[in-house]
Design an enzyme around this catalytic site. Structure first.
Site, short mmCIF file in Angstrom:
data_model
loop_
_atom_site.label_atom_id
_atom_site.label_comp_id
_atom_site.label_asym_id
_atom_site.label_seq_id
_atom_site.Cartn_x
_atom_site.Cartn_y
_atom_site.Cartn_z
CB CYS A 82 32.66 39.03 30.64
SG CYS A 82 32.61 40.43 29.50
CG HIS A 104 35.93 39.46 33.11
ND1 HIS A 104 36.46 39.21 31.87
CD2 HIS A 104 35.11 40.54 32.96
CE1 HIS A 104 35.99 40.08 31.01
NE2 HIS A 104 35.16 40.90 31.63
CG ASN A 121 36.30 43.12 29.08
OD1 ASN A 121 36.32 41.92 28.83
ND2 ASN A 121 35.27 43.69 29.68
#
Length: 329
Positions: free
Chosen positions: A123, A256, A286
């Site tokens: 990520c 993020h 996500n």
């Protein structure tokens, strides 16, 4: 003769989400048929996620990256053959090798022999990739780069585990990064701590034509949350210090997009109102390395982010990796 300082600026952004949008209600119904209990309320309360996008079977990360790159190129007014560097951040590559960046290069029709490679920092991948591209441009090894985050995380989810399968989605985001006499990437800060590899991982690998271990995502949510909240603030403050500014210089924070609680906590620590945070997690879930460039493009195209504004990008992911980049748009 005084040499002109060499900097790197983002001159175009683009993004792409696969058309299939899965709401929490739809996902909960699918999981119920597997004997897994969850609900829209349970997911929203813990994550802030309302929906995510899943790619259709046969659609790879490079397929999602292609339209995102085409948008970014158009926004920058750059032709594909002008690109002299491609870096793709992904944890879900099209194949073991060659790189997804090489496959994307072919799909874009770029035949100039420019270097291409993937970055794997989960990520945090886009933050890592942007920092590498900036360094290559500053060193004179590139002048016009495509920096991409692209993921099909739906392929590695365990749909018998409601604590992870509700979190992730698929998508891609891209930026064109060009050499400039004017500063654009102002500072960055990258870190990793391999002692925590087990709290977020896909522990399988290919051996002799078979997958050894599990090919599905495993996460210790509490451990990830605890680490993320702490390291994101530190990386943000270090990056701002390197840039010679404090948090008051931030016009927009793009963290993020993993969990609204982590994002809210980070904003509080940086003394920023949520009105200064670009949020897409509610509709995207996500998307790992794609989440920051997706959110950046959303901010630009929605008219929130304007040229000349300062944007702090920050990510945290498996590895354990984390980092931040301070950008003047």
């Amino acid at each position: 003769m005084t040499s002109v300082p060499r900097f790197a600026r983002i001159t175009g952004t683009g993004s792409y989400l696969p058309p299939r949008r899965i709401t929490n209600h739809e996902l909960a119904a699918d999981l119920a048929r597997r004997g897994v209990a969850t609900s829209d309320e349970w997911i929203v309360e813990r994550t802030g996620i309302h929906a995510r996008h899943f790619a259709d079977p046969g659609v790879a990360s490079s397929d999602l990256a292609l339209p995102a790159c085409q948008q970014a190129l158009a926004a920058a007014g750059v032709q594909a053959q002008e690109i002299d560097l491609i870096i793709v951040a992904t944890s879900t590559p099209d194949m073991v090798f060659p790189s997804t960046a090489a496959i994307l290069q072919r799909k874009l029709g770029i035949t100039n022999g420019c270097p291409v490679f993937d970055v794997q920092a989960v990520c945090s991948g886009f933050v890592y990739a942007l920092t590498v591209a900036d360094a290559m441009i500053r060193a004179g090894n590139a002048r016009c780069a495509l920096v991409v985050g692209a993921e099909v995380f739906s392929r590695i989810l365990n749909f018998d585990d409601r604590t992870t399968c509700v979190l992730f989605g698929d998508g891609a985001g891209a930026v064109v990064l060009q050499a400039s006499e004017t500063p654009g990437i102002l500072a960055s800060d990258l870190h990793a701590d391999g002692r925590h590899t087990d709290i977020l991982c896909v522990p399988g690998h290919v051996n002799g034509g078979q997958v050894l271990g599990s090919p599905l995502l495993v996460m210790d949510g509490q451990a990830v949350f605890k680490m993320a909240v702490g390291v994101l603030e530190k990386a943000a403050r270090t990056t701002l210090t390197k840039a010679g500014v404090d948090e008051s210089a931030i016009d927009w924070l793009i963290p993020h997009q993993a969990n609204i609680r982590i994002m809210q906590s980070t904003a509080r620590k940086l003394k920023l109102p949520m009105e200064k945070v670009i949020v897409t997690v509610h509709d995207h879930g996500n998307t790992s390395a794609a989440s920051i460039p997706l959110a950046l493009d959303h901010g630009v195209r929605s008219g929130q982010i304007h040229p000349g504004q300062n944007v702090l990008l920050e990510g945290v992911g498996g590895g354990f990796t984390w980092g931040a980049v301070f950008v003047k748009m």
